[in-house]
Every structure is written in structure tokens, then in C-alpha cells.
Scaffold this active site. Structure first.
Site, PDB file in Angstrom:
ATOM      1  N   ASP A 123       0.833  -1.184   0.000  1.00 37.73           N
ATOM      2  CA  ASP A 123       0.000   0.000   0.000  1.00 37.73           C
ATOM      3  C   ASP A 123       0.882   1.254   0.000  1.00 37.73           C
ATOM      4  O   ASP A 123       1.838   1.355   0.775  1.00 37.73           O
ATOM      5  CB  ASP A 123      -0.897  -0.031   1.239  1.00 37.73           C
ATOM      6  CG  ASP A 123      -1.816   1.150   1.328  1.00 37.73           C
ATOM      7  OD1 ASP A 123      -2.698   1.274   0.458  1.00 37.73           O
ATOM      8  OD2 ASP A 123      -1.670   1.959   2.268  1.00 37.73           O
ATOM      9  N   GLU A 167       1.716  -0.453  -5.067  1.00 39.11           N
ATOM     10  CA  GLU A 167       0.786   0.618  -5.384  1.00 39.11           C
ATOM     11  C   GLU A 167       1.686   1.843  -5.571  1.00 39.11           C
ATOM     12  O   GLU A 167       2.155   2.426  -4.583  1.00 39.11           O
ATOM     13  CB  GLU A 167      -0.216   0.847  -4.254  1.00 39.11           C
ATOM     14  CG  GLU A 167      -1.237   1.923  -4.599  1.00 39.11           C
ATOM     15  CD  GLU A 167      -2.202   2.210  -3.454  1.00 39.11           C
ATOM     16  OE1 GLU A 167      -3.380   2.490  -3.738  1.00 39.11           O
ATOM     17  OE2 GLU A 167      -1.772   2.156  -2.276  1.00 39.11           O
TER      18      GLU A 167
END
Length: 738
Positions: free
Chosen positions: A377, A413
């Protein structure tokens, strides 16, 4: 003079508390965390080790079943690690730490021994934070101080122990000798993003007491859906122990997605059906084994960019109270936190102890918990050396040379919320990336918002403009149309505006850049024409995704037309808004959508030309002049440069399977069928001239998304040069014959 052994005995005896109660021996500084072992003279116990660089003292706090606390001073300090061995302490023991030091928020020092702290290396966590809001006792500062501008500078002396979860000592000697990891090559991978709880919470085939748990995901009824669908990996939304934000708890909500980690070694206790005093570890492992036995890899969505302690006004739960300056990025005004995540804080990955925490955690999940990869993330925040994103940062360098981590699947990401944080296409070889440019292009094409077809050309063929450097391959692109964050696929064709009122934030949260089209009505409708068009658009989007070069990622439920009622930020909705509705396939249109998804994935697995290991060259592969990739207009002519810049709603993509780069298991050249895919996004049908020889003598129809029932689609044959009427807003896939 006494012997060295006698002197050591005297020193150890001086550290042993006299009278009843536990004693503390020196122990060892490694490994960090709590490890059961046999100590001196064959005595069983647990070694505790905590890095707390700037601390003045550390107390180990043991809790019995009734919650009574026993405090033991750790007096051994080795290389900034406080450690001690406690005889008689074994698995199931609940514990925490109190760390002493200066309270000086203006310099970033926030030590407060009144706060019980969670061990960053805890392998299990028992208990949860208050369900009606975080009590003031869990804050290191006096939360209700009347002068708000200095509220975080006044130390709170109230004990937080009764209000916070406890770490648990875990003993686990599993060697994974009976496990067989699938090890699916990247080009053959199909990722299925799911939430452990939401996937099975309403599943009628899973026993009720197992629904929403690790055991529920491991149940044959859940695994069977994944196998029949044809995915090769599940990507689990965060399963590290996480906490809920105070503002959510006070509104009666929770952090459902889990992007608020507080324990990087502990499987989230809320997903355990068997207990929370260590049983969650074994249950997670059994889940991994069950998925592996079905040929499915397990990828974890991990949140190492920030923690649940938020900014200077956030609670003191673990790292903030252990060594605030050692773990977090602070601004020049050290009272404030540098925030590249939008969550109040950012872990200071350049610090050796933080880098060690992250890499130790990653290795633990691979070697001891059996997982096969990670999706990071806001990975750009991890790649910031100081302020700028640096692809030679310590984090990326350590991952690249680590003998365990460089062998697993790594997905970035590739952005964060700081300046210069958007890094799509910039991560080094070894990494794959979520490709949001693919998402945006496909959404815009099917809603008729692309000015020309250049962007679609790149995205359909593997995004070579982003990834064809440094030896990277098409599978560096993780293609997706939807993800957990944003509209579901069904909502993408049903809503033009977000409807997040249930989140309690006045519909201000969530993005406004949805690139969606409601097909003529906002939300659910009884209009049969609108509903038929929506189903067709769902088929178009899924077909486009699963025919594109790169690694496709599906979101759980999209294959069944799941809706969130237009909520594009359901992070706090632990209810039917987010849980999968397994009755959806009872609707004929959604059942056919599920059947189409299975058929497309089977087609992808069967044909290497749809999952290429190398980029297309666009050059002739044989003497007949045929190229591995060609693009055609509706007139059956190859596209010119001018065609790429012209507005167009129709795109023909010819994929040659005659000579695919690579060799099969016997060392022979890989060959496959060739295909022609026609994507037509206009609201009117188009007469499409099928390219004739040498491209093809004839074509066999494989699928046509204008048809609801795809079982009747295959078999129709069309001659090369023939004009084929392609229905409005549809995809036609044809196999080359001859």
C-alpha cells in the site's frame, strides 16, 4: 579471585527479584519479540527483546487471565535492545511494555510509562480497542486539555492497560513440510482481490460459525468458487492486526478494510474462529494450506507506510511510545509528523530499526506463515529516502538483495499523497505495479470519453510505454478496472456520482473522479433497457480486462455483479454494503456474467498468446510478413499513424500466436492460435470488414458480448474480407482459421 562463572552467577543473582513472583534473567537481544525457548540449566521460558533506542528504562508487563498485571524491569541493554529471559512463561501468556523516557514533544520525545504498549513483534494480539470510541487513557497526551493549540504537549498519567489489547506469546514449530506452494509464473497469474471477512460472511455453503474468518475462507465451499472461477492467487485486504479510528468508533462504524495496522507480525484476531490467544496463527496457516492445495497463491496487502497511531493528536499504542523519533518521520518542527500517507504519520523507513521491522515481518510471513507475495500500500512512501521518492532507496535495495523476499511476488501501489509521489512505471525490475492508467483508459473508452485510441492501444498490449525498460516484461503491469477502493464494476455502470452518505462524512469522502457512466439512470432502476445495457457494459469491461496483455486483477464479487449502492469508499462499512451477496447468481443476467468470466479465464489459461511473457515487437515474424501484433480499422485496413490520433470508437486487435517468444517444457518454440478482437464502444452498430489473407482465410466466432447467453456464441464461421456487423457497445472475439 573468583572464576568468571562465579562472577556471572553473582551478577545474575543480583538481578533476580527476591521473594515470590517471576524472575528475569539476562536473556538475549535476538530475535526481537517474544520467543519460547529453553534457557540456562534446561529451564523453559520466554525471551523478550524490544528495540527502544532512546528509552531510559523498559518494563515487561505480564497479565493473568483476570487482568492482573506483574511488572518486570528489563535491565539488559545490548545495541539499543532491551531484553530478558523469564523462566516459566510459555505460550498463551499475555504481555505488553511500559517504556520510560523524557516527555518533550517539541523535540519529538513522547515517552510515557503510564501507557501499555504493544510489542511491534507480537505474533498474536488478544483483545480489541473500545467499540464506542477510544478512551482518553490510550492517548499519551491529555486529550481533553482545554487549550487545544498545546493539547498534545501535556502528558497524560492515566493507566491505559485496562483499555488496550495485549500481545500474546506464541510457540509454533511448524516447518511447512507438508505444504506445496503453487509458484505460478507471473505471466500465468490471475489475481482475485478479496476481504477475508466479507467474502464468506453471507456464504450459505460455509458453516455459520466459520463465516467471516480464516477458516471460512479455507472451507471447501469458498475454495470451490475460486477454483471454478479460474484465478491463481488471492490478494487479501490487510490481515495484519489493525485498530479502528476514534472518529469511526464514535459514529458506530469500524475500519472494515483494515488499512490501519498496529501489529505487523500478528494475523488480525477479529478474523479468527478458534480463539485469540495464539489460535489465530494456526488458523491462518491452515487457510494458506487449503488454498495452496487448490493451486491458489496467497498475496497479502500490507500497510508499512503508516500505523494506527496517526499524528500528534493520535493515540499512543506502540511505536509512538517506544521511540517516537526512531520510528516516525517528523517535520523540522519535531512536534509534528511528516505525512505522505494522508493518515497522520509515515514510518521512517530509512532508519535501520524500521527497515529491520519491515523486512523481518515480510520474511516471517513468507517463511513461517506460508504466503507467496505482497501488495504494498502506498509503496512510494516506502521508497522515500528523505523527502523525495528514490528508486535507489534503502527499502528497495534491501528487498532486491534479500534471498527470501526477492523470490516472492512483489506488487507496488506506485504512489502516495506527497509531492512527486506518483510513480507509475518507475519501480525497478523485480516489481510489478498496479496500473491505474490501464483502469482510466478502459473506463474512458467504454463510456466514450477518450479523444483518440492511442492510450487504449498501449494498455491493451501490455503498456510498453511504461514498462519496456530495464528488462521488465508485460507482467509488470497489474491491469485492473476496479479495486477495493472505488466503485464496484456494477456500480461503475450504474452511478455517475458517489453515494457515501452511510459513511457519515456528508458525502465528502471518496474520489469524484470515477470515470463512470450510469447508462441513463442513476442507481437501481426497473427499466429493462437500462439494465440490459448495464449487463452488456459489464461483459465489455470484463472481456477487455481478461483479453489484455499483463496480469489481470478481479475484485471479489465483480464476476457476479456485486453492488455497494454507489458507495465508492466503503472502508468503514462492515455490513451488507461490503459483504458479498451469494444470491446474486440466482439472477439470470448475473449468472451469465459469472459464466462468461469463467469462460474468459479458461480461454486465457489455454492460450499463451493472451498472456505473453514478452512485449509485442510489431515487426514481421516470418517471411509472409505477418507481425505478432496488428491493429485494424473498421474498414479492414491496418491503422496508420493518423488513425491513432483520430477520434474512434472501434478498435481491431490482431494477436498472432504463430511464434510466441519463449519455449515450452520440452524446449520447443511456443505456438498458439491467432485471434482478432474487435472492441466497439459506439451506441450504433458498425459494419466491420474482417482482414483477409494473409491474416486469415476465415474466422470462427468465440464470443460476442452483445449476447447475454454466451453458450450459443461459438462456432459461427466468417470468411476473411467479409463484413461483420458488430453490435453497439460490444466486444467480438474471433479465432483465426487457415
Amino acid at each position: 579471585m573468583s572464576s568468571a562463572a562465579e562472577q556471572k552467577a553473582v551478577r545474575e543473582d543480583a538481578r533476580v527479584p527476591k521473594g515470590p513472583g517471576p524472575v528475569v534473567w539476562p536473556g538475549a537481544p535476538t530475535p526481537l519479540g517474544a520467543r519460547c525457548r529453553v534457557g540456562p540449566d534446561g529451564v523453559a521460558g520466554t525471551n523478550f527483546a524490544l528495540w527502544a533506542g532512546g528509552a531510559e528504562a523498559v518494563e515487561l508487563c505480564l497479565f493473568d487471565a483476570a487482568g492482573s498485571e506483574t511488572r518486570l524491569a528489563l535491565t539488559e541493554l545490548t545495541h539499543e535492545i532491551w531484553h530478558g529471559f523469564v523462566p516459566g512463561v510459555g505460550p498463551g501468556q499475555r504481555y505488553g511494555y511500559r517504556v520510560h523516557g523524557r516527555w518533550d514533544p517539541w523535540t519529538g520525545a513522547r515517552w510515557n510509562p503510564a501507557k501499555l504498549l504493544l510489542d511491534p513483534y507480537a505474533r498474536a494480539v488478544d483483545g480489541d480497542y473500545a467499540r464506542l470510541g477510544l478512551p482518553p487513557e490510550v492517548y499519551g497526551h491529555v486529550r481533553d486539555w482545554p487549550q487545544q493549540h498545546v493539547a498534545d504537549t501535556v502528558r497524560d498519567e492515566r493507566d491505559s492497560a485496562p483499555h488496550v489489547p495485549k500481545a500474546v506469546v506464541v510457540q509454533d514449530d511448524d516447518d511447512w513440510s507438508d505444504d506445496r506452494r503453487p509458484k505460478t509464473p507471473w505471466p500465468d497469474s490471475v489475481i482475485y482481490e478479496l476481504h477475508v471477512k466479507g467474502f464468506t460472511k453471507l456464504h450459505p455453503g460455509v458453516p455459520e460459525h466459520l463465516r467471516g474468518t480464516y477458516a471460512g475462507l479455507a472451507h471447501p465451499a469458498a475454495v470451490d468458487h475460486l477454483v471454478r472461477l479460474g484465478v491463481t492467487a488471492v490478494e487479501l485486504l490487510p490481515v495484519h492486526q489493525f485498530a479502528h479510528e476514534d472518529h469511526l468508533l464514535r459514529r458506530g462504524l469500524t475500519n472494515y478494510w483494515g488499512y490501519n495496522s498496529i501489529g505487523y507480525f500478528a494475523p488480525h484476531a477479529g478474523y479468527s474462529s478458534s480463539g485469540t490467544t495464539g489460535q489465530q496463527v494456526g488458523e491462518f496457516k491452515r487457510m494458506v494450506r487449503a488454498l495452496h492445495a487448490a493451486g491458489i497463491e496467497v498475496i497479502l496487502d500490507v500497510v508499512y507506510n503508516h500505523t494506527a497511531e496517526a499524528g500528534e493528536l493520535g493515540p499512543t499504542l506502540s511505536l509512538k511510545g517506544i521511540d517516537n523519533r526512531g520510528y516516525y518521520r517528523l517535520q523540522s518542527d519535531a512536534r509534528r509528523y511528516a505525512d505522505y500517507t494522508g493518515c497522520g504519520n509515515t514510518l521512517h523507513v530509512v532508519q535501520p530499526q524500521v527497515l529491520r521491522l519491515i523486512t523481518d515481518s515480510l520474511r516471517y510471513w513468507v517463511t513461517e506463515m506460508g504466503v507467496d507475495g505482497f501488495r504494498f500500500d502506498l509503496a512510494a512512501a516506502l521508497a522515500r529516502s528523505f523527502h523525495d521518492v528514490d528508486m535507489l532507496s534503502p527499502f528497495l535495495a534491501v528487498i532486491a538483495q534479500d534471498p527470501v523476499l526477492r523470490r516472492v511476488k512483489l506488487i507496488a501501489e506506485p504512489w502516495d499523497v506527497g509531492n512527486g509521489g506518483y510513480q507509475v512505471g518507475a519501480f525497478p525490475p523485480l516489481w510489478t505495479e498496479w496500473n491505474d492508467r490501464y483502469r482510466d483508459a478502459v473506463r474512458d473508452f467504454w463510456r466514450g470519453a477518450l479523444p483518440d485510441v492511442r492510450e487504449m492501444g498501449y494498455r491493451l498490449s501490455g503498456s510498453s510505454d511504461l514498462y519496456a525498460w530495464g528488462g521488465r516484461r508485460p507482467y509488470a503491469s497489474v491491469n485492473f478496472v476496479t479495486a477495493h477502493d472505488g466503485f464496484t464494476l456494477r456500480d461503475l455502470v450504474s452511478y455517475e456520482h458517489k453515494h457515501n452518505e452511510a459513511n457519515g462524512e456528508g458525502n465528502r469522502d471518496g474520489t469524484n473522479d470515477n470515470r463512470s457512466w450510469n447508462c441513463g439512470a442513476e442507481g437501481e432502476t426497473d427499466d429493462p433497457e437500462v439494465n440490459a445495457l448495464r449487463l452488456r457494459q459489464l461483459r465489455n469491461l470484463l472481456t477487455t480486462l481478461l483479453l489484455s496483455t499483463g496480469v489481470p486483477m478481479l475484485v471479489a464479487g465483480d464476476e457476479m455483479g456485486r453492488t455497494q449502492g454507489g458507495n465508492n469508499n466503503a472502508y468503514c462499512q462492515d455490513n451488507e454494503i461490503s459483504w458479498l451477496d451469494w444470491t446474486l447468481p440466482e439472477d439470470p443476467g448475473r449468472a451469465q456474467l459469472l459464466a462468461l468470466t469463467r469462460r474468459l479465464l479458461a480461454l486465457r489459461h489455454r492460450h499463451p498468446v493472451l498472456r505473453r511473457r514478452a512485449f509485442f515487437s510489431g515487426r514481421p515474424q516470418r517471411a509472409d510478413g505477418l507481425r505478432d501484433l496488428a491493429w485494424f480499422t473498421a474498414e479492414g485496413a491496418e491503422m496508420t499513424e493518423a488513425d491513432w490520433y483520430a477520434p474512434a470508437a472501434t478498435l481491431g486487435l490482431y494477436l498472432s500466436g504463430r511464434d510466441i517468444p519463449g519455449r515450452d517444457a520440452r524446449g520447443d518454440q511456443v505456438t498458439d492460435d491467432s485471434f482478432l478482437a474487435v472492441l466497439h464502444a459506439d451506441h450504433r452498430p458498425v459494419d466491420y470488414v474482417l482482414p483477409g489473407p494473409p491474416w486469415a482465410e476465415s474466422y470462427e466466432l468465440v464470443l460476442d458480448t452483445s449476447r447475454e447467453d454466451q453458450s450459443r456464441a461459438p462456432g459461427t464461421v466468417h470468411r476473411g474480407g467479409e463484413t461483420l456487423t458488430v453490435a453497439a457497445r460490444s466486444v467480438v472475439l474471433l479465432r483465426v482459421r487457415g
